[in-house]
Design an enzyme around this catalytic site. Structure first.
Site, PDB file in Angstrom:
ATOM      1  N   LYS A  67      44.962  -3.584 -30.784  1.00 38.90           N
ATOM      2  CA  LYS A  67      45.255  -4.946 -31.253  1.00 38.90           C
ATOM      3  C   LYS A  67      45.575  -4.930 -32.754  1.00 38.90           C
ATOM      4  CE  LYS A  67      42.454  -8.123 -32.628  1.00 38.90           C
ATOM      5  NZ  LYS A  67      41.335  -9.025 -32.787  1.00 38.90           N
TER       6      LYS A  67
ATOM      7  N   ASP B 232      44.714 -10.811 -28.321  1.00 37.56           N
ATOM      8  CA  ASP B 232      43.400 -11.230 -28.808  1.00 37.56           C
ATOM      9  C   ASP B 232      42.826 -12.206 -27.774  1.00 37.56           C
ATOM     10  OD1 ASP B 232      44.719 -13.612 -29.126  1.00 37.56           O
ATOM     11  OD2 ASP B 232      43.974 -13.989 -31.150  1.00 37.56           O
TER      12      ASP B 232
END
Ligand code: SF4
Length: 245
Positions: A152, A171
């Site tokens: 991420k 996320d």
């Protein structure tokens, strides 16, 4: 040709067309992943969030990397409150690599999990200095070797700082909304990322995740989505919709 004959001939042609189509299932995804639906979702996001930007304040890829590590389990607003002083004290990866851990901890304390985060950002600084000549690397494979930077974080830095789309940022907002919009079914972020990479055209990966993150903060919130204010509502079949047009 008489009118009735014309109508019969048209009907016959239509019926044979639909039979031909039915016999030849093409590779085009249907339903939730149909290209027209994806295009409509992307258009809706562009209309709602035309100038979307990363909400983490930063002046360089290095500052963005650190800010993204600090943003785990913390709001961007809170991170933006601590980073100016952090980078004033330690302006470069080399300076942060030599910092006292206790001083780093004190500076980032309010972002939560500060002991682990202090270790991560110092580990990241050391790695960037020792392995990458003080520069944040530009590939996913290299970035995920930096302490504190999983996929991420790596995707955020690559997308925002270098406009490189090697993956999709997943996320908590992207994860939730991908499910609500029927774009993904996976129960873990890596699976959802793979599904989104298949569903969304690559040239939209970077903006898509930023737009969805904004949508998740402002409209499609976790507990009670504001579906009556959502311009994707007509395209959304989420079970927990709070309003139906
Ligand atoms: S309609 Fe509701 S659940 Fe669906 S995307 Fe919009 S806010 Fe989210």
């Amino acid at each position: 040709m008489p009118a009735i004959a014309k109508r019969l001939s048209k009907a016959a042609a239509k019926s044979s067309l639909s039979k031909t189509t039915a016999k030849k299932p093409g590779p085009t995804p249907r339903g939730d992943l149909a290209p027209q639906r994806i295009a409509a979702i992307l258009k809706g996001l562009d209309e709602a969030y035309p100038d979307v930007e990363c909400a983490l304040t930063h002046r360089s890829p290095w500052e963005l990397l650190v800010a993204t590590i600090l943003s785990a389990q913390c709001t961007d607003v809170r991170v933006n409150m601590v980073t100016p002083e952090l980078f004033r004290r330690f302006p470069t990866p080399a300076a942060m690599a030599k910092a006292k851990l206790s001083e780093l901890e004190a500076l980032i304390r309010t972002t939560g999990f500060f002991r682990n985060k202090a270790k991560s950002i110092q580990g990241a600084a050391k790695r960037v200095v020792e392995e990458f000549g003080g520069q944040v690397p530009r590939t996913l494979a290299e970035l995920i070797t930096v302490p504190g930077a999983a996929r991420k974080t790596a995707n955020v830095v690559l997308g925002v700082s270098f406009r490189l789309a090697e993956g999709v940022v997943v996320d908590t907002h992207v994860f939730r909304i991908a499910h609500r919009l029927g774009l993904a079914k996976g129960d873990r972020a890596p699976k959802v990322e793979q599904e989104l990479m298949r569903a969304i055209p690559q040239d939209r990966w970077i903006d898509f995740s930023h737009q969805i993150i904004h949508h998740g903060r402002q409209v499609c919130i976790a507990r009670k989505p504001k579906c009556d204010r959502c311009n994707l509502e007509a395209l959304c079949h989420a079970k927990d919709k709070t309003w139906e047009s």
